[in-house]
Every structure is written in structure tokens, then in C-alpha cells.
Design a protein around this motif. Structure first.
Motif, PDB file in Angstrom:
ATOM      1  N   THR A  10      33.744 -28.925  -1.039  1.00 31.29           N
ATOM      2  CA  THR A  10      34.769 -28.630  -0.035  1.00 31.29           C
ATOM      3  C   THR A  10      35.249 -29.952   0.546  1.00 31.29           C
ATOM      4  OG1 THR A  10      33.104 -28.373   1.698  1.00 31.29           O
ATOM      5  CG2 THR A  10      33.809 -26.375   0.554  1.00 31.29           C
ATOM      6  N   TYR A  11      36.479 -29.943   1.063  1.00 33.24           N
ATOM      7  CA  TYR A  11      37.023 -31.190   1.598  1.00 33.24           C
ATOM      8  C   TYR A  11      38.059 -30.874   2.672  1.00 33.24           C
ATOM      9  CZ  TYR A  11      40.946 -30.139  -1.542  1.00 33.24           C
ATOM     10  OH  TYR A  11      41.991 -29.535  -2.167  1.00 33.24           O
ATOM     11  N   ALA A  12      38.296 -31.862   3.512  1.00 31.31           N
ATOM     12  CA  ALA A  12      39.331 -31.766   4.541  1.00 31.31           C
ATOM     13  C   ALA A  12      40.199 -33.011   4.463  1.00 31.31           C
ATOM     14  CB  ALA A  12      38.702 -31.634   5.932  1.00 31.31           C
ATOM     15  N   LEU A  13      41.515 -32.829   4.496  1.00 34.97           N
ATOM     16  CA  LEU A  13      42.490 -33.909   4.436  1.00 34.97           C
ATOM     17  C   LEU A  13      43.121 -34.091   5.812  1.00 34.97           C
ATOM     18  CD1 LEU A  13      44.324 -32.868   1.139  1.00 34.97           C
ATOM     19  CD2 LEU A  13      42.354 -34.391   1.364  1.00 34.97           C
ATOM     20  N   THR A  14      43.158 -35.340   6.297  1.00 30.76           N
ATOM     21  CA  THR A  14      43.761 -35.621   7.596  1.00 30.76           C
ATOM     22  C   THR A  14      44.769 -36.750   7.448  1.00 30.76           C
ATOM     23  OG1 THR A  14      41.682 -35.017   8.696  1.00 30.76           O
ATOM     24  CG2 THR A  14      43.323 -36.190  10.008  1.00 30.76           C
ATOM     25  N   PRO A  15      46.086 -36.436   7.457  1.00 32.10           N
ATOM     26  CA  PRO A  15      47.095 -37.496   7.431  1.00 32.10           C
ATOM     27  C   PRO A  15      47.129 -38.218   8.772  1.00 32.10           C
ATOM     28  CG  PRO A  15      48.141 -35.353   7.677  1.00 32.10           C
ATOM     29  CD  PRO A  15      46.677 -35.089   7.464  1.00 32.10           C
ATOM     30  N   THR A  16      47.249 -39.545   8.724  1.00 32.21           N
ATOM     31  CA  THR A  16      47.281 -40.358   9.939  1.00 32.21           C
ATOM     32  C   THR A  16      48.389 -41.392   9.814  1.00 32.21           C
ATOM     33  OG1 THR A  16      45.846 -42.211   9.294  1.00 32.21           O
ATOM     34  CG2 THR A  16      44.755 -40.174   9.935  1.00 32.21           C
ATOM     35  N   GLY A  18      47.905 -44.416   9.483  1.00 30.88           N
ATOM     36  CA  GLY A  18      47.459 -45.505   8.634  1.00 30.88           C
ATOM     37  C   GLY A  18      47.033 -45.077   7.243  1.00 30.88           C
ATOM     38  N   GLY A  19      47.210 -43.798   6.901  1.00 34.34           N
ATOM     39  CA  GLY A  19      46.825 -43.338   5.587  1.00 34.34           C
ATOM     40  C   GLY A  19      46.212 -41.949   5.627  1.00 34.34           C
ATOM     41  N   LEU A  20      45.441 -41.618   4.592  1.00 34.49           N
ATOM     42  CA  LEU A  20      44.839 -40.292   4.473  1.00 34.49           C
ATOM     43  C   LEU A  20      43.325 -40.400   4.570  1.00 34.49           C
ATOM     44  CD1 LEU A  20      45.512 -37.273   3.869  1.00 34.49           C
ATOM     45  CD2 LEU A  20      44.933 -37.770   1.473  1.00 34.49           C
ATOM     46  N   ARG A  21      42.746 -39.578   5.436  1.00 33.89           N
ATOM     47  CA  ARG A  21      41.292 -39.503   5.558  1.00 33.89           C
ATOM     48  C   ARG A  21      40.824 -38.237   4.860  1.00 33.89           C
ATOM     49  NH1 ARG A  21      39.611 -39.176  11.478  1.00 33.89           N
ATOM     50  NH2 ARG A  21      39.697 -36.933  11.157  1.00 33.89           N
ATOM     51  N   ILE A  22      39.780 -38.364   4.028  1.00 28.98           N
ATOM     52  CA  ILE A  22      39.226 -37.222   3.293  1.00 28.98           C
ATOM     53  C   ILE A  22      37.753 -37.098   3.636  1.00 28.98           C
ATOM     54  CG2 ILE A  22      38.999 -36.104   1.049  1.00 28.98           C
ATOM     55  CD1 ILE A  22      41.019 -38.102  -0.072  1.00 28.98           C
ATOM     56  N   ASN A  23      37.369 -35.979   4.207  1.00 28.33           N
ATOM     57  CA  ASN A  23      35.961 -35.675   4.455  1.00 28.33           C
ATOM     58  C   ASN A  23      35.484 -34.707   3.384  1.00 28.33           C
ATOM     59  OD1 ASN A  23      37.099 -36.380   7.327  1.00 28.33           O
ATOM     60  ND2 ASN A  23      34.900 -36.640   7.448  1.00 28.33           N
ATOM     61  N   VAL A  24      34.382 -35.069   2.720  1.00 31.31           N
ATOM     62  CA  VAL A  24      33.907 -34.307   1.564  1.00 31.31           C
ATOM     63  C   VAL A  24      32.510 -33.775   1.835  1.00 31.31           C
ATOM     64  CG1 VAL A  24      33.375 -34.413  -0.903  1.00 31.31           C
ATOM     65  CG2 VAL A  24      35.268 -35.760   0.020  1.00 31.31           C
ATOM     66  N   ALA A  25      32.266 -32.538   1.432  1.00 31.99           N
ATOM     67  CA  ALA A  25      30.930 -31.951   1.495  1.00 31.99           C
ATOM     68  C   ALA A  25      30.632 -31.273   0.157  1.00 31.99           C
ATOM     69  CB  ALA A  25      30.835 -30.939   2.641  1.00 31.99           C
ATOM     70  N   GLY A  26      29.376 -31.351  -0.273  1.00 28.98           N
ATOM     71  CA  GLY A  26      28.955 -30.678  -1.500  1.00 28.98           C
ATOM     72  C   GLY A  26      29.052 -31.507  -2.746  1.00 28.98           C
ATOM     73  N   ARG A  96      43.039 -25.516  -1.827  1.00 29.48           N
ATOM     74  CA  ARG A  96      41.845 -24.877  -1.273  1.00 29.48           C
ATOM     75  C   ARG A  96      41.199 -25.677  -0.153  1.00 29.48           C
ATOM     76  NH1 ARG A  96      38.619 -23.037  -6.743  1.00 29.48           N
ATOM     77  NH2 ARG A  96      40.454 -22.798  -8.068  1.00 29.48           N
ATOM     78  N   GLY A  97      41.509 -26.968  -0.076  1.00 28.49           N
ATOM     79  CA  GLY A  97      40.918 -27.785   0.973  1.00 28.49           C
ATOM     80  C   GLY A  97      41.566 -27.538   2.324  1.00 28.49           C
ATOM     81  N   LEU A  98      40.862 -27.889   3.357  1.00 32.32           N
ATOM     82  CA  LEU A  98      41.365 -27.750   4.715  1.00 32.32           C
ATOM     83  C   LEU A  98      42.203 -28.969   5.068  1.00 32.32           C
ATOM     84  CD1 LEU A  98      41.179 -26.201   7.503  1.00 32.32           C
ATOM     85  CD2 LEU A  98      39.325 -27.773   8.035  1.00 32.32           C
ATOM     86  N   VAL A  99      43.371 -28.761   5.645  1.00 32.79           N
ATOM     87  CA  VAL A  99      44.211 -29.853   6.114  1.00 32.79           C
ATOM     88  C   VAL A  99      44.193 -29.832   7.634  1.00 32.79           C
ATOM     89  CG1 VAL A  99      46.513 -30.858   6.132  1.00 32.79           C
ATOM     90  CG2 VAL A  99      45.658 -29.735   4.076  1.00 32.79           C
TER      91      VAL A  99
END
Length: 514
Positions: A10-16, A18-26, A96-99
Motif C-alpha cells: 500500500t502507498y500514499a502519494l502527497t504532492p508538495t 517541492g515534489g512528490l512524497r510517497i509513503n510505502v507499507a508492505g 489504488r493508492g491513497l492520495v
């Protein structure tokens, strides 16, 4: 860029900004073999369960990037990321990822490796610490910095300037070197405090001095760190140690920094003092009810009649025009907020403060609409509302810079035009009061002969830019209702000061009627 997604990932995408942050689990994350991947992705960082893809332009929820998923012939699910100025779409349908958006999350990441975050994100605990901060000492992962203060907890109270870590003082305990978190437009400094450490924070003209008592330290220092933190140094003292954080810009009790002390995590006895540094940090504390009032403004004495016949005099309310910039099909600047919406929001707040004080307030617009479809005609119509009998004209706007230069723009500035002898003085009163109430960085006064809404006005006129929607920190200020309350109060106080001190079109000797 293409990322393989093993089953269960699973992952979450956060546009900022300064770029894109991706938090990953699993799934584990491999360290990059190259950090610069081209003109659109200038840095590729992996820290714990978090990926940072740094871009030279800002990302919004739908602009300058696109994310999609696909399944290869081998059955492997992949995440496909496209970056570039002009790329549109953001997360396409079926992802499928959370934004997530920075609108509802802190503007910075953790200092040091980040712990995996649950997807979706979880609310804060009563202690103000997200569950991702609760790490076992045996996990081998450095605890991330605590989140910034919740809305209304931004630094600004004298009680925030002193504190003490939990527990009893440990003789001979040492303060270790700080951990530094680098984020677009903001730097976080995290200090791990031995039990019982007391401290006092002193903002100065060049940075922040933190005086620790009950703890020792070696004479450490570092330089050339980030745009917000030029250097830090430890200076041992007789009863402790002084830590100096050099920012190169003046800090006050209410602006340029904020701090939070977080209790030790399970398995550790060290509290964490997290200090955020950014010249765009303003005062986000709520205004006390007693301060949400503007003192009364005396009425004007106006001569009635014609140039040939004086019929008498009358007392009338002073009149001002507030012009919320843009509207309708013209959104103005778009970033963390949309300019036309915030400008109208603030104008309505200013009206609600001035009317009880005895001021007749005219708004050029009271809804999301333009006055005329033609932009030049629209601006001239707004300026023309400052007719004879009106004392002041103020246009309210939100600033913005291009994505490539977004980090250079933050704070409040006020523009004036030599259309009237008192316009510069009026602009100065607006700038002084808004920055005093908000604690925002002052960009000073600006003189322009090209702003039509000022040039075409026949009375003292000014245009105030209340912040930058393009800046990652200032954009969060503009989303905060406490900040907007303070902006509105500053504008109202500036207008009142102009009216009562004569920095306005005068009523005495004016004529009204036919």
C-alpha cells in the motif's frame, strides 16, 4: 518513473511545492543508484519507508504530475509516475493508492528516517503525537520529529518560550548533535533532551538562541546547512549549554519559528524538542474575543449644496471601498488556495469589523463574480467606485510566483501609485498594521505605475498582497482561519488609523449633491 508493487503493498502519494512524497507499507524500498534522474526529477531520496522525488517545480493535486497503475504481462502490478511542467491529471481514476494533500497535513516530513505510516492516515492522539512517532527503541529506527503544532498552537505565547523535559536530571548527561530535516521552504531541528533538562528560547535578530540548563555538551557546530538554517553551534556554559541556530533573518516571539516538546517514546527516556524554522511562519494563534473589535471612527463633517449655493453641513459616516481581487472566470493565483476566494473572504471579515466602528464599507464584489467580462474595463470599473465622498480605496490580493521560483516568495507587501499625494502613506499604514497583527514577514512597500486599479483611482488607494499561495509554508498560513482573522484585523486597524489621522480624502469642504 515506474515502481514495482509486490502483493500487499500500500502507498500514499502527497504532492508538495517541492515534489512528490510517497509513503510505502508492505514492501521494502531499495536505495537509489542515481539521485538525479533528469530535469524534472532532480533528486531521488529513500529514507525508511518514505520516498522523496524532488522536482524544480511545485506539484498540486492535479498539475505537473500524473500517477497511474498497470499490470504487466508477468502479472506484476506497477505504479507509473510522470513529471513535467504542463503534465495534468494527478492521480488518474482507478489508482489504488491513497492520495493525500498538504491542506490537512503538516507541511513537513520527519527529521531523520520516517516510520511507515498507516494507509489511510490516522488521527492524532490526545498527546499531539501521531502513532508513527511511537517507535520501540529496539526497532533500530530513529524516531521522527514530532508534528508541528495543531492549528492555534503555533508559537506565540510566552509560555512557549520555556520548558522542561520529563524526568529527573541525570548528572553528566550530554546533549547530542541535532537532527536536521530539510523540507521545501522549512527546516526542522530536533534535539533529544536528557531527563530533567530545562530550556529557554530567545529569538534574536539573527536567529534563535536556546539556553539549556541541567545538561552538558561538547563544543560542536555545523555550517552551510539549508536556506533556513545557515549554521548551528553549541557553546558550553557553567550551568548548561547554549545552542545557537543562525537563520540570517530576524525572528520574533511570534514569527519565523515554532517549537513543540514531545514526551519520550516507549523504550526511551529522551524528550524531543522540535524547532521549525522558516521566514514564512506567522502567528496562527486565535485572536482573543476582546481584540476582535475596532474602536469607533468619528463621522465626517460634509458641506452640502452646490458650488454656487451652500445649503448646510451634515455629519456622515466615512466611506471606504474594499476591492476583493479577481472573481468569476478570473481565479487569480492558484496554489495552496485560490486567490479570488481568499480575497473575498478577507474583505468580508474586514467589512464586519469596520461597520460596527461607524465606517460605511462598499465592496466592489460580494460574490464570486467579475464586474465586467473585459479585464481592463473590470479594473477601471472597480477603481471608479472610489468617487467623491469616498475616503479610501483598498484592493486585497494573494501573491504567487512561478513554480521555479516559488520558494523565494513569502510574506506581506503593499503597493501604491502616485495617483494621490496620500496613497503612499495609506499603504504604509496597511503594511504596518497587517504585519504587526499577523507576525508575517514584511516585504515592505512597493511603488507601481502599472496597476490599473490604483492608477485610475482618484482617492488615496493601495493594494495589499496578504501572502503567497505558491509558497509551501505561506500557503498553509492562507488556509488558516486564525491567520485570515489577523489579516482582516490588521487591514481594519490600518484603515481606521488612516481615517482618524487624516491620511484619507477629506470630508471638510467637499460638496455633494447636484
Amino acid at each position: 518513473m515506474v515502481f514495482d508493487l509486490p502483493p500487499g503493498t500500500t502507498y500514499a502519494l502527497t504532492p508538495t511545492a517541492g515534489g512528490l512524497r510517497i509513503n510505502v507499507a508492505g514492501a521494502p524500498l531499495l536505495k537509489p543508484t542515481r539521485t538525479a534522474l533528469g530535469s524534472s526529477v532532480t533528486d531521488y531520496r529513500v529514507s525508511g519507508a518514505q520516498v522523496w522525488l524532488v522536482t524544480p517545480f511545485a506539484l498540486t493535486t492535479a498539475a505537473n504530475w500524473q500517477a497511474s497503475e498497470a499490470t504487466l504481462a508477468t502479472g506484476t502490478r506497477v505504479l507509473i509516475l510522470d513529471f513535467g511542467v504542463g503534465v495534468v491529471g494527478g492521480a488518474v481514476p482507478g489508482l489504488r493508492g491513497l492520495v493525500t494533500s498538504l491542506l490537512g497535513t503538516p507541511p513537513v516530513g520527519a527529521a531523520g528516517p520516517a516510520a511507515p505510516r498507516p494507509v489511510p492516515s490516522v488521527p492524532r492522539t490526545r498527546a499531539g503525537v501521531t502513532p508513527s512517532d511511537v517507535l520501540s527503541a529496539a526497532s533500530g529506527v530513529t524516531p521522527p520529529a514530532p508534528p508541528p503544532p495543531l492549528p492555534g498552537q503555533a508559537l506565540g505565547h510566552p509560555s512557549s518560550l520555556t520548558g522542561q523535559a520529563q524526568g529527573r536530571v541525570q548528572p553528566g548527561a550530554l546533549l547530542l548533535a541535532p537532527r536536521i530535516g530539510k523540507n521545501p521552504g522549512l527546516t526542522r531541528v530536533v534535539l533529544d533532551l536528557p531527563p530533567g533538562t530545562r530550556y529557554r528560547m530567545v529569538p534574536t535578530s539573527l536567529g534563535l538562541r536556546v539556553e539549556f540548563m541541567g545538561v552538558g555538551a561538547l563544543p560542536l557546530d555545523a555550517q552551510d546547512l539549508t536556506p533556513e538554517l545557515r549554521a548551528w553551534r553549541y557553546e558550553p556554559a557553567a550551568d548548561g549549554v547554549t545552542v545557537t541556530l543562525l537563520t540570517g533573518l530576524p525572528l520574533t516571539d511570534r514569527s519565523g519559528w515554532r517549537a513543540q516538546l514531545v514526551a519520550p517514546v516507549p523504550g526511551s527516556d529522551r524528550s524531543r524538542l522540535a524547532i521549525d524554522l522558516s521566514p514564512a511562519l506567522a502567528d496562527l494563534t486565535p485572536l482573543p474575543r476582546s481584540e476582535r473589535v475596532v474602536a469607533g471612527v468619528p463621522p465626517r463633517l460634509v458641506t452640502q449644496g452646490t458650488a454656487m449655493l451652500v445649503l448646510g453641513t451634515a455629519l456622515v459616516k466615512p466611506r471606504v471601498v474594499l476591492d476583493p481581487g479577481h472573481g468569476g472566470a478570473d481565479p487569480g493565483g492558484v496554489g495552496a488556495v485560490t486567490e479570488k476566494q481568499v480575497a473575498l473572504d478577507v474583505a468580508l471579515r474586514v467589512r464586519d469589523l469596520l461597520q460596527p466602528a461607524g465606517v460605511d464599507v462598499i465592496l466592489t464584489r460580494e460574490a464570486d463574480q467579475a464586474l465586467l467580462p473585459n479585464k481592463a474595463a473590470d479594473l477601471n470599473m472597480r477603481a471608479a467606485m472610489g468617487t467623491t465622498g469616498t475616503q479610501l480605496f483598498l484592493s486585497i490580493h494573494v501573491n504567487a510566483l512561478s513554480p521555479a521560483t516559488a520558494l523565494r516568495g513569502y510574506g506581506v507587501e503593499t503597493w501604491w501609485n502616485p495617483n494621490h499625494a496620500l496613497s503612499s502613506a495609506f499603504a504604509g499604514l496597511i503594511q504596518k498594521n497587517v504585519t504587526a497583527i499577523t507576525g508575517a514577514y514584511s516585504r515592505g512597500l512597493k511603488n507601481s505605475t502599472s496597476l490599473a486599479v490604483l492608477r485610475a483611482s482618484r482617492i488615496p488607494a493601495a493594494l495589499v498582497e496578504i501572502g503567497f499561495t505558491s509558497h509551501p509554508v505561506d500557503g498553509l498560513n492562507l488556509q488558516n482561519t486564525n491567520y485570515l482573522d489577523r489579516v482582516a484585523l490588521g487591514i481594519a486597524l490600518g484603515i481606521r488609523e488612516a481615517l482618524v489621522t487624516g491620511v484619507s480624502a477629506q470630508g471638510t469642504g467637499e460638496t455633494s449633491g447636484r
